[in-house]
Design a protein around this motif. Structure first.
Motif, PDB file in Angstrom:
ATOM      1  N   LYS A   1      33.979  23.378  41.110  1.00 17.43           N
ATOM      2  CA  LYS A   1      34.570  23.758  39.997  1.00 17.43           C
ATOM      3  C   LYS A   1      34.305  25.429  39.678  1.00 17.43           C
ATOM      4  O   LYS A   1      34.625  26.429  39.813  1.00 17.43           O
ATOM      5  N   ALA A   2      32.744  25.577  39.790  1.00 16.03           N
ATOM      6  CA  ALA A   2      31.950  26.891  39.372  1.00 16.03           C
ATOM      7  C   ALA A   2      32.562  27.649  40.534  1.00 16.03           C
ATOM      8  O   ALA A   2      32.623  28.969  40.067  1.00 16.03           O
ATOM      9  N   PHE A   3      33.151  27.381  41.669  1.00 15.90           N
ATOM     10  CA  PHE A   3      32.973  28.118  43.141  1.00 15.90           C
ATOM     11  C   PHE A   3      34.251  28.512  42.364  1.00 15.90           C
ATOM     12  O   PHE A   3      34.991  29.771  42.221  1.00 15.90           O
ATOM     13  N   PHE A   4      35.671  28.055  42.004  1.00 13.64           N
ATOM     14  CA  PHE A   4      36.936  28.398  41.517  1.00 13.64           C
ATOM     15  C   PHE A   4      37.042  29.350  39.966  1.00 13.64           C
ATOM     16  O   PHE A   4      37.086  30.213  40.981  1.00 13.64           O
ATOM     17  N   LEU A   5      35.688  29.080  39.803  1.00 13.05           N
ATOM     18  CA  LEU A   5      35.711  29.923  38.362  1.00 13.05           C
ATOM     19  C   LEU A   5      34.753  31.221  38.955  1.00 13.05           C
ATOM     20  O   LEU A   5      35.729  32.370  38.160  1.00 13.05           O
TER      21      LEU A   5
ATOM     22  N   ILE B   1      36.029  32.550  41.438  1.00 14.98           N
ATOM     23  CA  ILE B   1      37.021  33.397  41.939  1.00 14.98           C
ATOM     24  C   ILE B   1      37.545  34.184  40.760  1.00 14.98           C
ATOM     25  O   ILE B   1      38.091  35.046  41.513  1.00 14.98           O
ATOM     26  N   PHE B   2      38.115  33.466  39.769  1.00 15.79           N
ATOM     27  CA  PHE B   2      38.783  33.212  38.822  1.00 15.79           C
ATOM     28  C   PHE B   2      37.981  34.939  38.285  1.00 15.79           C
ATOM     29  O   PHE B   2      38.951  36.527  37.780  1.00 15.79           O
ATOM     30  N   LEU B   3      36.914  34.681  37.825  1.00 17.58           N
ATOM     31  CA  LEU B   3      36.081  35.644  37.021  1.00 17.58           C
ATOM     32  C   LEU B   3      35.741  36.952  38.423  1.00 17.58           C
ATOM     33  O   LEU B   3      36.068  37.656  37.508  1.00 17.58           O
ATOM     34  N   GLY B   4      35.817  36.597  39.237  1.00 18.37           N
ATOM     35  CA  GLY B   4      36.453  38.242  40.286  1.00 18.37           C
ATOM     36  C   GLY B   4      37.396  38.924  40.216  1.00 18.37           C
ATOM     37  O   GLY B   4      37.299  40.115  40.105  1.00 18.37           O
ATOM     38  N   PHE B   5      38.218  38.229  40.372  1.00 22.49           N
ATOM     39  CA  PHE B   5      39.187  38.379  40.036  1.00 22.49           C
ATOM     40  C   PHE B   5      39.920  39.500  38.445  1.00 22.49           C
ATOM     41  O   PHE B   5      40.334  40.108  38.390  1.00 22.49           O
ATOM     42  N   ILE B   6      39.392  38.691  37.775  1.00 23.07           N
ATOM     43  CA  ILE B   6      39.423  39.468  36.101  1.00 23.07           C
ATOM     44  C   ILE B   6      38.608  40.656  36.396  1.00 23.07           C
ATOM     45  O   ILE B   6      38.674  41.699  35.832  1.00 23.07           O
ATOM     46  N   LEU B   7      37.184  40.426  36.973  1.00 21.80           N
ATOM     47  CA  LEU B   7      36.162  41.845  37.385  1.00 21.80           C
ATOM     48  C   LEU B   7      36.989  42.669  37.907  1.00 21.80           C
ATOM     49  O   LEU B   7      37.288  43.993  37.716  1.00 21.80           O
ATOM     50  N   LEU B   8      37.503  42.076  39.050  1.00 23.40           N
ATOM     51  CA  LEU B   8      38.200  43.851  39.816  1.00 23.40           C
ATOM     52  C   LEU B   8      39.805  43.953  38.517  1.00 23.40           C
ATOM     53  O   LEU B   8      39.519  45.832  38.609  1.00 23.40           O
ATOM     54  N   PHE B   9      40.109  43.535  38.097  1.00 23.77           N
ATOM     55  CA  PHE B   9      41.413  43.942  37.498  1.00 23.77           C
ATOM     56  C   PHE B   9      40.710  44.585  35.930  1.00 23.77           C
ATOM     57  O   PHE B   9      41.465  45.815  36.148  1.00 23.77           O
ATOM     58  N   VAL B  10      40.203  44.452  35.868  1.00 20.26           N
ATOM     59  CA  VAL B  10      39.105  44.678  34.427  1.00 20.26           C
ATOM     60  C   VAL B  10      38.561  46.743  35.166  1.00 20.26           C
ATOM     61  O   VAL B  10      38.576  47.531  34.758  1.00 20.26           O
ATOM     62  N   CYS B  11      38.683  46.364  36.065  1.00 21.64           N
ATOM     63  CA  CYS B  11      37.481  47.457  37.114  1.00 21.64           C
ATOM     64  C   CYS B  11      38.570  48.666  37.695  1.00 21.64           C
ATOM     65  O   CYS B  11      38.642  49.801  37.372  1.00 21.64           O
TER      66      CYS B  11
END
Lengths: 412, 93
Positions: free
Chosen positions: A87-91, A93-103
């Motif tokens: 689950k942490a792996f998918f989490l 990835i999800f957080l990475g996408f959110i970070l990219l979106f914020v950036c």
């Protein structure tokens, strides 16, 4: 591209053992099941086909009396199936996408191109005064207003374009070939002036365009002496001064003058030697914070920093910088110039002095400079005779008109 | 006799209309790239496949491809690509 599609859909590598493999291939192909990397090994065949097509093979297997073994399962669907418990792996990835979106909502780089006269640090400083800096939200950047402000603040800029590309603010500038220089304050405020001597010397030539010349070639002048007067006396029929017209004196004046020269420096200097080896520390900056195991060296060292900003695409700059800090240790040593080196250095100082002193239109007539070396010092002294065009504008002291009535009575 | 007549008529028509051969006579298109790759189009099926030869059924007969370490890179309804050291391509009509 094809292999990416294959990976995303998922594929299996199978081994086929059948008395009629050709029939099996025909059945696959006529049912639109493409086979890939088909090879023959002894009595069996190996091939790859998509995971979805594999589930359709049951009927063909029965018809051809075939035995099918799965050798490997590859592709994204199988990977996700294996990783479903992580689950942490998918989490992540999800957080990475959110970070990219914020950036992607902020500016992480400002590029300025086309500037020659106005340097990039100057422009960046001005932009930061206007609250345009890395890390600010893209929605707060008004490109139209920014262009207008740049044009107003920098008069030499004739054309400017500002645009947002990805997370990068690109400012393109075209400068005027002749940058407007600040105008002479005196010229603006005064309506008339005299031309005075800027140095002591001898007038070599004078060509007056406006005003009354007060000197002629060969005259000696002191600093501040009026060379061309802006007060033009208007005479009447009796050659008496009727009034003064005040004009802006204008003339080409060349003065031969003598500049004193003095230069003294110590022959003992401190020089650097680099006995040690340089050390390199990798670092990365995340949202402006340096993360590195670099520590400031205890001994004297030169420190260089090489950095590169990471990009996701050519215009998507990330708030991450990677690079390295290089430290080069050095030792300070005392060094005494040899007489030859001292003289060379003295000559270099003189050349610099003349370069600063002499303009393109000036002429060095002679120089009388003596250099003396002592145990510890090198001293140059003398003067330079130079022929240089120049004059200074000085406000006019208004002259009183001569009393006309008294002069008339005296003549009577 | 009848088949020959039909073929002749078809050939005449194809020549008259300047139709490409693969459409007119169901000819198999073979593209050879050096001796490492061969691309086949307009075939019916694989009749036999071994690592040293490949027998392909076409509308007008069979094509035998001989070589060393032959492998089928992809095999679909429309085309097939074979790689390996190809030594000969034979038409068995």
């Amino acid at each position: 591209m094809d292999s990416i599609k294959k990976y995303i859909r998922g594929y299996v590598r199978i081994r086929l053992e059948s008395p009629a493999p050709d029939r099996f291939f025909s059945l696959c192909v006529h049912n639109r099941i493409p086979l890939r990397n088909l090879t023959q090994e002894a009595s069996f065949y190996e091939m790859e086909l998509s995971a979805r097509d594999f589930l359709r093979l049951g009927r063909f297997r029965r018809k051809t009396d075939a035995r099918i073994h799965i050798l490997s399962k590859n592709g994204l669907p199988f990977f996700l199936l294996h990783a479903r418990k992580r689950k942490a792996f998918f989490l992540g990835i999800f957080l990475g996408f959110i970070l990219l979106f914020v950036c992607s909502l902020r500016i992480w780089d400002i590029q300025i191109t086309g500037n020659r006269y106005y340097t990039t640090p100057v422009l960046l400083d001005t932009l930061s005064e206007w609250d345009i800096r890395c890390g600010m939200a893209k929605r707060n950047v008004d490109c139209q207003k920014l262009m207008q402000k740049i044009r107003q603040a920098f008069p030499g800029v004739v054309w400017v374009s500002a645009k947002l590309e990805g997370t990068c603010l690109i400012i393109d500038i075209r400068e005027n070939d002749e940058i407007p220089q600040p105008t002479d304050a005196l010229a603006d405020t005064l309506t008339s002036w005299d031309l005075t001597a800027p140095w002591n010397g001898t007038v070599v030539s004078i060509i007056t365009r406006m005003g009354m010349p007060q000197v002629k070639p060969g005259d000696v002048c002191k600093k501040g002496d009026i060379l061309v007067s802006g007060s033009v006396a208007i005479l009447d029929n009796d050659s008496q001064i009727q009034r003064y017209e005040y004009v802006r004196a204008d003339a080409d004046i060349v003065i031969k003058t003598q500049f004193p020269y003095y230069d003294e420096f110590s022959r003992t200097v401190t020089v650097k030697s680099y006995p040690g080896e340089q050390e390199s520390y990798p670092f990365f900056t995340f949202f402006g914070t340096d993360i590195s195991w670099y520590h400031a060296p205890k001994n004297n060292s030169e420190i260089y920093r090489i950095e590169r900003r990471l990009t996701l695409t050519p215009s998507f700059y990330l708030p991450v910088t990677v690079g390295k800090i290089i430290t080069v240790p050095y030792e300070k040593k005392s060094y005494c110039y040899t007489p030859k080196e001292s003289l060379e250095l003295s000559q270099k100082h003189l050349q610099n002095f003349l370069k600063n002193l002499v303009r393109e239109d000036a002429l060095i007539l002679s120089r009388n400079i003596r250099t003396r070396l002592t145990a510890n010092r090198c001293r140059s002294q003398g003067y330079v005779i130079i022929q240089i065009p120049g004059s200074e504008k000085t406000p006019i002291v208004r002259k009183a008109l001569p009393d006309s009535t008294s002069s008339v009575s005296e003549t009577n | 006799m009848k088949k020959i007549k039909i073929t002749t008529v078809r050939e005449c028509l194809a020549d008259l209309l300047e139709l490409p051969g693969d459409l007119a006579y169901h000819g198999c298109i073979i593209t050879l790239i050096g001796e490492r790759e061969i691309l086949l189009e307009n075939y019916r099926s694989i009749l036999e496949y071994r690592s040293d030869h490949l027998l392909v059924l076409t509308a007008n007969g069979r094509i035998r491809i001989q070589g060393v370490s032959l492998s089928v890179l992809y095999y679909t309804e429309l085309e097939m690509k074979v790689t390996g050291q190809i030594t000969s391509v034979l038409y068995e009509i």
